[in-house]
Scaffold this active site. Structure first.
Site, PDB file in Angstrom:
ATOM      1  N   TYR A   1       0.896  -1.551   0.023  1.00 10.54           N
ATOM      2  CA  TYR A   1       0.037  -0.101  -0.178  1.00 10.54           C
ATOM      3  C   TYR A   1       1.119   1.276  -0.077  1.00 10.54           C
ATOM      4  CZ  TYR A   1      -4.593  -2.238   1.965  1.00 10.54           C
ATOM      5  OH  TYR A   1      -5.078  -3.300   1.961  1.00 10.54           O
ATOM      6  N   GLY A   2       2.383   1.261   0.711  1.00  4.91           N
ATOM      7  CA  GLY A   2       2.919   2.046   0.822  1.00  4.91           C
ATOM      8  C   GLY A   2       3.385   2.977  -0.656  1.00  4.91           C
TER       9      GLY A   2
ATOM     10  N   CYS B   1       6.782   1.101  10.303  1.00 10.36           N
ATOM     11  CA  CYS B   1       6.133  -0.115   9.383  1.00 10.36           C
ATOM     12  C   CYS B   1       6.502  -1.263   9.770  1.00 10.36           C
ATOM     13  CB  CYS B   1       6.871   0.344   7.821  1.00 10.36           C
ATOM     14  SG  CYS B   1       6.164  -1.554   6.705  1.00 10.36           S
ATOM     15  N   THR B   2       4.837  -2.073  10.112  1.00  8.57           N
ATOM     16  CA  THR B   2       5.179  -3.600  10.554  1.00  8.57           C
ATOM     17  C   THR B   2       6.718  -4.141   9.858  1.00  8.57           C
ATOM     18  OG1 THR B   2       2.994  -3.843   9.589  1.00  8.57           O
ATOM     19  CG2 THR B   2       2.985  -3.348  11.777  1.00  8.57           C
TER      20      THR B   2
ATOM     21  N   GLU C   1       8.993  -8.974   2.374  1.00  2.00           N
ATOM     22  CA  GLU C   1       7.818 -10.168   1.223  1.00  2.00           C
ATOM     23  C   GLU C   1       8.732 -11.495   1.191  1.00  2.00           C
ATOM     24  OE1 GLU C   1       3.625  -9.931   1.421  1.00  2.00           O
ATOM     25  OE2 GLU C   1       4.186  -8.480   3.070  1.00  2.00           O
TER      26      GLU C   1
ATOM     27  N   CYS D   1      -0.760  -1.879  10.299  1.00  2.00           N
ATOM     28  CA  CYS D   1       0.454  -1.377   8.972  1.00  2.00           C
ATOM     29  C   CYS D   1       0.455   0.001   9.195  1.00  2.00           C
ATOM     30  CB  CYS D   1      -0.987  -1.759   7.745  1.00  2.00           C
ATOM     31  SG  CYS D   1      -0.916  -1.202   6.305  1.00  2.00           S
TER      32      CYS D   1
ATOM     33  N   THR E   1       1.162   2.236   6.771  1.00  9.34           N
ATOM     34  CA  THR E   1       0.422   3.152   6.250  1.00  9.34           C
ATOM     35  C   THR E   1      -0.379   3.266   6.579  1.00  9.34           C
ATOM     36  OG1 THR E   1       2.154   1.406   4.353  1.00  9.34           O
ATOM     37  CG2 THR E   1       0.107   3.780   3.412  1.00  9.34           C
TER      38      THR E   1
HETATM   39  N1  DGL Z   1       2.938  -3.454   7.110  1.00  4.83           N
HETATM   40  C1  DGL Z   1       3.098  -2.312   6.312  1.00  4.83           C
HETATM   41  C2  DGL Z   1       3.397  -0.882   6.942  1.00  4.83           C
HETATM   42  O1  DGL Z   1       2.694  -0.786   7.684  1.00  4.83           O
HETATM   43  C3  DGL Z   1       3.472  -2.397   4.557  1.00  4.83           C
HETATM   44  C4  DGL Z   1       3.356  -1.343   3.731  1.00  4.83           C
HETATM   45  C5  DGL Z   1       3.138  -0.983   2.575  1.00  4.83           C
HETATM   46  O2  DGL Z   1       2.202  -2.447   1.778  1.00  4.83           O
HETATM   47  O3  DGL Z   1       3.548  -0.632   1.435  1.00  4.83           O
HETATM   48  O4  DGL Z   1       2.748   0.511   6.690  1.00  4.83           O
END
Ligand code: DGL
Length: 270
Positions: A42-43, A186-187, A152, A73, A75
């Site tokens: 999502y980021g 970010c997790t 990932e 998350c 983001t």
């Molecule tokens: N774990 C998401 C976060 O903490 C991952 C970010 C992403 O999807 O780009 O932001």
């Protein structure tokens, strides 16, 4: 006492670092986790897209009778927490404020770093939270868009030349700022703690946003007398892409085997 489950979601697998902490500090809770692996990351997306995805993730989780949701998350938490709180009648806990409180308590020099996704950094959520909760802190932020895809892919261990080089490039600027505390915003990033620690050195304290959100959830449920009481809670996992792929990497994040415990769902239906 409240025996209803806690919902947890993330764009992918990173939120499992929060689940690990939730299970460690609240072992009696039942947890329902959704990882939107078909749309991760999502980021790098716009705020509108992140909000659209996050609303669908929430709608899916709300198809269960939950007592609270943890947005595991960074983001989504940085970009949409207030909207999601306003749209839901159960507590919705994000990662930003708990992480900021922890960083403010840890820093001695008042110089704090943040590494996060592009959308998290762009949101300005951490600056706003520090202004409110610890206005004396100076924050230095760095977006690290390659960290999530590398994690990932399981490319997160010391000795992996690719992640080490990427970490060196992203972090050298923050190192030069002489920070003494670094928020892993970010997790996904707790899996990089060793690599990041190698670059930053042992004198820089690392703040794990997933762990802080888990602690915030425990505080909130304790205050509301809403903790579960049972010998051992269970976790169930849902993903929007292949369950086998989710489970292969989930064991890395959770440090436990979750084979045959994941169901695939079509998130476009929510
Ligand atoms: N774990 C998401 C976060 O903490 C991952 C970010 C992403 O999807 O780009 O932001």
């Amino acid at each position: 006492m409240n025996q209803q489950p806690i919902g947890v979601f993330d764009s992918g697998l990173g939120g499992l670092t929060a689940v690990r902490q939730l299970r460690r500090i609240m072992p009696s809770e039942n947890i329902i986790y959704f990882g939107d692996t078909s749309r991760v990351p999502y980021g790098n997306r716009s705020r509108e897209t992140i909000l659209k995805y996050a609303r669908q993730d929430m709608r899916f989780l709300r198809s269960f009778d939950l007592k609270a949701v943890v947005i595991a998350c960074g983001t989504v938490s940085s970009n949409c927490l207030e909207q999601l709180q306003a749209e839901n009648d159960i507590p919705v806990i994000g990662v930003v404020a708990p992480a900021v409180q922890r960083a403010a308590a840890l820093t001695r020099s008042g110089r704090v770093g943040l590494v996060a996704t592009r959308a998290s950094v762009r949101s300005g959520a951490y600056e706003r939270a520090f202004r409110t909760l610890a206005p004396a802190v100076r924050l230095f932020s760095r977006a690290c868009p390659l960290f999530v895809p590398l994690v990932e892919e399981g490319r997160c261990r010391p000795g992996d030349a690719v992640i080490e080089q990427v970490a060196e490039e992203y972090l050298s600027e923050l190192k030069a700022r002489e920070i003494d505390t670094l928020v892993l915003g970010c997790t996904h990033y707790p899996l990089l703690a060793e690599v990041i620690g190698q670059v930053m050195g042992p004198e820089v304290a690392l703040v794990d946003v997933g762990a802080e959100s888990a602690r915030a959830a425990r505080t909130l449920l304790t205050e509301r007398d809403a903790l579960a009481e049972r010998p051992e809670g269970a976790a169930s996992f849902y993903t929007s892409d292949r369950a086998e792929d989710f489970e292969r990497l989930a064991s890395l994040f959770l440090r436990e085997d979750v084979t045959n415990q994941t169901r695939e769902i079509d998130i476009s239906h929510y």
